[in-house]
Scaffold this active site. Structure first.
Site, PDB file in Angstrom:
ATOM      1  N   ASP A  11       0.656   4.503  -3.398  1.00  0.00           N
ATOM      2  CA  ASP A  11       0.878   5.901  -3.018  1.00  0.00           C
ATOM      3  C   ASP A  11       1.723   6.605  -4.071  1.00  0.00           C
ATOM      4  O   ASP A  11       1.863   6.113  -5.202  1.00  0.00           O
ATOM      5  CB  ASP A  11       1.562   5.967  -1.647  1.00  0.00           C
ATOM      6  CG  ASP A  11       1.018   7.091  -0.784  1.00  0.00           C
ATOM      7  OD1 ASP A  11       1.162   8.260  -1.180  1.00  0.00           O
ATOM      8  OD2 ASP A  11       0.454   6.787   0.284  1.00  0.00           O
ATOM      9  N   HIS A  62       4.738  11.857   0.231  1.00  0.00           N
ATOM     10  CA  HIS A  62       3.641  11.200   0.941  1.00  0.00           C
ATOM     11  C   HIS A  62       3.907   9.708   1.125  1.00  0.00           C
ATOM     12  O   HIS A  62       3.724   9.152   2.221  1.00  0.00           O
ATOM     13  CB  HIS A  62       2.329  11.421   0.174  1.00  0.00           C
ATOM     14  CG  HIS A  62       1.103  11.073   0.951  1.00  0.00           C
ATOM     15  ND1 HIS A  62       0.534   9.815   0.927  1.00  0.00           N
ATOM     16  CD2 HIS A  62       0.329  11.811   1.788  1.00  0.00           C
ATOM     17  CE1 HIS A  62      -0.537   9.796   1.704  1.00  0.00           C
ATOM     18  NE2 HIS A  62      -0.692  10.998   2.239  1.00  0.00           N
ATOM     19  N   SER A  77      -4.457   9.362   6.317  1.00  0.00           N
ATOM     20  CA  SER A  77      -3.461   8.609   5.550  1.00  0.00           C
ATOM     21  C   SER A  77      -2.537   7.855   6.492  1.00  0.00           C
ATOM     22  O   SER A  77      -2.168   6.699   6.249  1.00  0.00           O
ATOM     23  CB  SER A  77      -2.623   9.551   4.681  1.00  0.00           C
ATOM     24  OG  SER A  77      -3.361  10.049   3.607  1.00  0.00           O
TER      25      SER A  77
END
Length: 543
Positions: free
Chosen positions: A211, A256, A429
């Site tokens: 990520d 994120h 996600s």
């Protein structure tokens, strides 16, 4: 008189035998140890200090514990005791009238009738050794009383087969929904917001998160008895080792990677809070960067049957862009799966097919072989039934393996390492992160067993997941909703109107049966026939 003497000897022998067998068969756990301590003057001091003979015994037992760490089934308990002791020593505000000594593993808790009571976490073998110490008078295994609760501790353990149980109260839907079956107020009066999970909680499992932008300084990652840090940085297919709590773009407001990590294994918001989590920070999400990182981990960090890779990213690719059957990503994924790795990927948020055969478009990496593809769901309650349906933006179709929640509530820390935030992100996600966390729970409860993507999907996620639970799906999309192994549905206020696992395992009253749908029916009706699905555990059935 002679017979009475012999009988007395026999009774004493039997009592001692029972006591001896009880000690020898004791399992690993917390014990109270009774130590001879006739030092009354010590007991009468304002500050209760450790006498010399007790301190000598403590030191001996401490050294015995340290020398036998590798014999413990759950060494995490000792690590947590050491961590808590270190925190207590650093807390200058602490004030106690009891001298707990220097050992984090064994310490006094009371003095009663010329005895000092010590507290420690011991294996059965250590109990047998320590009982021979000259000042040791006896043992008592600590007994855990159950607070009055809306659930049954023992029934949950029997139902799930977990080694032990932890319950987190008042959790968001993304946690409460994955540890219970379908909720309906027809059977359960008040929705259970608790999250139930095994005590192992992903212990000794490694989750590699591919990520961007990680900050592991947040309290969501505060439990230091596991790894939670950045591990690698990857740019233009070159891998750099890092050992930091923060990595990525410090000007980023997205965070994120931090949010995905919080869902997988956050202390308060995560599925598997004891799993090791490693941030693999990508400068860009490219196939080459992915291959380079996988190869590096395979060579240096992979532990067989203890590794999960989470890919919360993706994109569409034409099959014609790959020459023949060759794909570097697929090959390296296959090679890792063969040596005990599990792969989980988000299915994407385009609201379209993951496998668009007509247009020769395929969502990757979720559609590679040996990768579990995860779609997202929302929920709503209508006519007293909670419906779970495919989120409008979640991709769908043949190629999706399982669904998990799409909307979340997560705590994280911004990249400037100063501000704690709470966010409500959405997307597959985070659905992927949920499934990675559940996979870590299954691995943690089954250390020593063989795992790969296929085994995880077939023997665990499909076996314990809720079939046909997801509504509003088309194009041969499976309706499997993720579950961590606990399907009993409890009511927060203990009020039930049905029977079976969807009603807190309630039983019907006399002369009634529990139908296949979970209703109590009058004995003698067709619903009471075993062939019609009558549930024998919760009522009276007929052949």
């Amino acid at each position: 008189m002679k017979n009475f003497y012999i009988l007395s000897i026999l009774v004493i022998f039997l009592i001692n035998s029972v006591f001896s067998n009880k000690i020898e068969n004791n399992d690993e756990g917390f014990y109270m140890i009774y130590i001879r301590d006739p030092s009354e003057e010590n007991h009468n001091k304002k500050r209760q200090e450790i006498s010399d003979n007790v301190e000598a015994t403590i030191n001996e037992i401490h050294n015995l514990i340290v020398g036998n760490f590798n014999t413990y089934k759950n060494v995490t308990v000792l690590e947590e005791m050491e961590e808590e002791s270190n925190l207590r020593k650093r807390d200058d505000s602490e004030n106690t009238e009891i001298d707990y000594g220097e050992s984090p593993f064994i310490y006094p808790i009371a003095n009663v009738n010329d005895k000092t009571i010590l507290y420690s976490y011991l294996t059965g073998d250590l109990v047998d050794t320590i009982r021979e110490f000259p000042d040791v008078l006896g043992f008592e295994k600590d007994f855990v009383y159950q607070a009055e609760a809306h659930y049954s501790y023992n029934r949950v353990l029997k139902h799930t087969g977990w080694s032990d149980l932890l319950v987190r109260k008042e959790t968001p839907f993304h946690l409460s929904s994955i540890s219970q079956g379908e909720y309906s107020s027809k059977f359960v009066e008040e929705y259970d917001t608790s999250y139930y999970y095994p005590v192992t909680a992903g212990t000794d499992v490694d989750v590699f998160i591919f990520d961007q932008d990680f900050n592991f300084n947040h309290p969501n990652f505060s439990n230091t008895n596991r790894e939670a840090r950045c591990l690698l940085s990857v740019d233009k297919s070159k891998v750099t080792e890092i050992n930091s709590k923060i990595c990525g773009n410090k000007d980023s407001s997205v965070n994120h990677g931090s949010k995905v990590a919080a869902v997988i294994a956050g202390t308060t918001d995560g599925v598997a809070k004891k799993a090791n989590i490693y941030g693999i920070n990508f400068k860009e999400f490219t196939a080459a960067n992915e291959v380079a990182a996988l190869q590096y981990i395979k060579k240096k960090y992979l532990r067989a049957n203890k590794a999960i890779f989470n890919f919360s990213y993706g994109g569409y690719k034409y099959s014609s862009q790959v020459e023949g059957e060759y794909s570097s990503e697929q090959e390296i994924i296959n090679s890792l799966a063969q040596v005990g790795a599990v792969f989980v990927a988000s299915a994407g948020n385009d609201g379209t097919l993951v496998n668009d055969v007509k247009n020769d478009l395929y969502h990757l990496p979720s559609q590679f072989n040996n990768v579990i593809s995860v779609g997202g769901v929302n929920s709503e309650t209508s006519s007293n039934i909670q419906y779970i349906y495919r989120a409008k933006l979640s991709n769908y179709g043949n190629g999706i393996d399982i669904f998990a929640p799409f909307d979340f509530s997560i705590a994280y820390r911004t990249m400037d390492d100063k501000t704690n935030m709470r966010s409500n992100p959405s997307g597959t996600s985070y659905s992927s992160a949920i499934v990675s966390g559940v996979a870590a729970l299954f691995m943690g409860e089954n250390i020593g067993k063989t795992f790969n993507t296929s085994i995880m999907l077939k023997n665990y996620l499909q076996k314990y997941g809720q079939e046909n639970r997801v509504q509003n799906i088309t194009y041969d999309t499976p309706g499997l909703f993720v579950n961590n192994g606990k399907l009993i549905v409890y009511s927060m206020n203990g009020v039930y109107n049905g029977c079976g696992i969807h009603a807190g395992e309630s039983k019907c009253s006399d002369n009634k049966c529990c139908s296949i749908l979970g209703y109590c029916q009058k004995y003698g009706t067709s619903s009471c026939k075993i062939d019609n699905g009558c549930q024998t555990l919760y009522g009276t059935c007929t052949k």
